[in-house]
Design a protein around this motif. Structure first.
Motif, PDB file in Angstrom:
ATOM      1  N   ARG A  85       0.855  -1.187   0.000  1.00 45.36           N
ATOM      2  CA  ARG A  85       0.000   0.000   0.000  1.00 45.36           C
ATOM      3  C   ARG A  85       0.891   1.238   0.000  1.00 45.36           C
ATOM      4  NH1 ARG A  85      -5.400  -0.916   1.764  1.00 45.36           N
ATOM      5  NH2 ARG A  85      -5.650   1.314   1.358  1.00 45.36           N
ATOM      6  N   SER A  86       0.475   2.263  -0.705  1.00 48.71           N
ATOM      7  CA  SER A  86       1.254   3.504  -0.763  1.00 48.71           C
ATOM      8  C   SER A  86       0.426   4.670  -0.245  1.00 48.71           C
ATOM      9  CB  SER A  86       1.713   3.771  -2.193  1.00 48.71           C
ATOM     10  OG  SER A  86       0.603   3.894  -3.059  1.00 48.71           O
ATOM     11  N   SER A  87       1.025   5.860  -0.262  1.00 47.09           N
ATOM     12  CA  SER A  87       0.366   7.099   0.176  1.00 47.09           C
ATOM     13  C   SER A  87      -0.119   6.993   1.619  1.00 47.09           C
ATOM     14  CB  SER A  87      -0.806   7.435  -0.757  1.00 47.09           C
ATOM     15  OG  SER A  87      -0.363   7.590  -2.083  1.00 47.09           O
ATOM     16  N   LEU A  88       0.821   6.742   2.521  1.00 44.10           N
ATOM     17  CA  LEU A  88       0.499   6.586   3.940  1.00 44.10           C
ATOM     18  C   LEU A  88       1.184   7.664   4.770  1.00 44.10           C
ATOM     19  CD1 LEU A  88       1.000   2.724   4.324  1.00 44.10           C
ATOM     20  CD2 LEU A  88      -1.084   3.949   3.658  1.00 44.10           C
ATOM     21  N   ASP A 115     -11.748   1.059   2.019  1.00 46.43           N
ATOM     22  CA  ASP A 115     -10.520   1.104   1.224  1.00 46.43           C
ATOM     23  C   ASP A 115      -9.371   1.792   1.949  1.00 46.43           C
ATOM     24  OD1 ASP A 115     -11.689  -0.187  -0.957  1.00 46.43           O
ATOM     25  OD2 ASP A 115     -12.497   1.698  -1.740  1.00 46.43           O
ATOM     26  N   ALA A 116      -9.655   2.401   3.082  1.00 45.04           N
ATOM     27  CA  ALA A 116      -8.621   3.143   3.806  1.00 45.04           C
ATOM     28  C   ALA A 116      -7.696   2.185   4.550  1.00 45.04           C
ATOM     29  CB  ALA A 116      -9.266   4.112   4.786  1.00 45.04           C
ATOM     30  N   PHE A 117      -6.439   2.587   4.656  1.00 43.04           N
ATOM     31  CA  PHE A 117      -5.457   1.816   5.420  1.00 43.04           C
ATOM     32  C   PHE A 117      -5.391   2.376   6.832  1.00 43.04           C
ATOM     33  CE2 PHE A 117      -1.317   0.965   7.188  1.00 43.04           C
ATOM     34  CZ  PHE A 117      -1.030  -0.331   6.803  1.00 43.04           C
ATOM     35  N   TYR A 118      -5.386   1.476   7.806  1.00 42.44           N
ATOM     36  CA  TYR A 118      -5.258   1.896   9.205  1.00 42.44           C
ATOM     37  C   TYR A 118      -4.557   0.798   9.986  1.00 42.44           C
ATOM     38  CZ  TYR A 118      -6.420   2.452  14.132  1.00 42.44           C
ATOM     39  OH  TYR A 118      -6.339   2.539  15.503  1.00 42.44           O
ATOM     40  N   SER A 132      -3.996   5.982   5.636  1.00 41.97           N
ATOM     41  CA  SER A 132      -3.950   6.523   4.279  1.00 41.97           C
ATOM     42  C   SER A 132      -3.930   8.047   4.350  1.00 41.97           C
ATOM     43  CB  SER A 132      -5.180   6.067   3.489  1.00 41.97           C
ATOM     44  OG  SER A 132      -5.252   4.667   3.415  1.00 41.97           O
ATOM     45  N   ASN A 133      -3.207   8.659   3.426  1.00 46.32           N
ATOM     46  CA  ASN A 133      -3.126  10.125   3.419  1.00 46.32           C
ATOM     47  C   ASN A 133      -4.498  10.784   3.404  1.00 46.32           C
ATOM     48  OD1 ASN A 133      -0.371   9.865   3.352  1.00 46.32           O
ATOM     49  ND2 ASN A 133      -0.132  10.461   1.214  1.00 46.32           N
ATOM     50  N   GLU A 203       8.327   5.801   0.547  1.00 48.86           N
ATOM     51  CA  GLU A 203       7.861   5.402  -0.784  1.00 48.86           C
ATOM     52  C   GLU A 203       9.016   5.220  -1.763  1.00 48.86           C
ATOM     53  OE1 GLU A 203       4.767   8.018  -2.141  1.00 48.86           O
ATOM     54  OE2 GLU A 203       3.239   6.831  -1.122  1.00 48.86           O
TER      55      GLU A 203
END
Length: 219
Positions: A85-88, A115-118, A132-133, A203
């Motif tokens: 996953r990117s953009s964190l 869809d958000a990363f946490y 996620s950003n 990244e």
């Protein structure tokens, strides 16, 4: 009673990178024996021939090579899904009496966005939250009363699913992280569960980190 073999082994065990290089057979044992000879002599309290140190290193490297390439590599060949996953963004907050309430509020919002990363981890004095950003504004709003000590953007994650036997085989995480360190990869965070671990890196290093982990399956 101290022997040359036992003193050499104890010395090598205090040098993780040297230990790994020995296991892979990429060190000139004669040169190494000359370098470590004085310290071995000091611990034994007597003069030691270089050839004796070389023999001890040969026996040790053979044993270490077996241990490093038998059980550990068997597990690594069975690494499962690798997710990137990117953009964190990585936040660090000091622990407080209200921080759990802030996290609970954040989790409610995260659940609305599948869809958000946490992910988060809690230490003795601080807690980390990686999101996620797209969630940055929400985090900073919900945690506005908390003491933020660090915020790092432009991060990415690699999540690796490990075989179940990883919990009974010593050295697996060391083996993985040692190879990441050899490639100069900086780990911003490491989060693990029983059969998964996630690393957070910049990244700019994600491609290299992914290749290192993917190549473990082919060792």
């Amino acid at each position: 009673m101290k022997t040359i073999s036992s003193v050499v082994e104890n010395y090598i065990k205090t040098k993780p990178f040297l230990q790994s290089a020995l296991a892979q057979g990429i060190i000139n044992l004669t040169s190494l024996s000359r370098i470590i000879g004085p310290e071995i002599e000091e611990q034994l309290g007597k003069e030691v021939r270089s050839g004796a140190v070389v023999m001890a290193l040969k026996r040790l490297s053979s044993d270490m090579e077996f241990r490093a390439t038998h059980k550990i590599l068997k597990v690594l060949k069975n690494i499962g899904e690798i997710t990137v996953r990117s953009s964190l963004t990585d936040y660090t907050f000091l622990l407080s009496d209200t921080i759990l309430n802030s996290q609970a509020s954040l989790l409610k919002e995260v659940n609305k966005n599948k869809d958000a990363f946490y992910t988060s981890s809690r230490g003795v004095n601080e807690t980390n939250i990686v999101v996620s950003n797209a969630l940055n504004t929400m985090v900073e709003t919900l945690f506005r009363e908390e003491k933020m000590t660090q915020k790092v953007e432009d991060l990415a994650s690699i999540t690796v699913k490990l075989p179940e036997e990883n919990v009974v085989i010593p050295g697996i995480y060391y083996f993985i992280f040692q190879r990441l360190a050899w490639e100069g990869i900086i780990l911003h965070e490491v989060i693990s569960t029983t059969n998964e671990f996630t690393i957070i890196v910049g990244e700019g290093q994600i491609d290299k980190a992914f290749k290192v982990i993917k190549d473990l399956k082919n060792l």
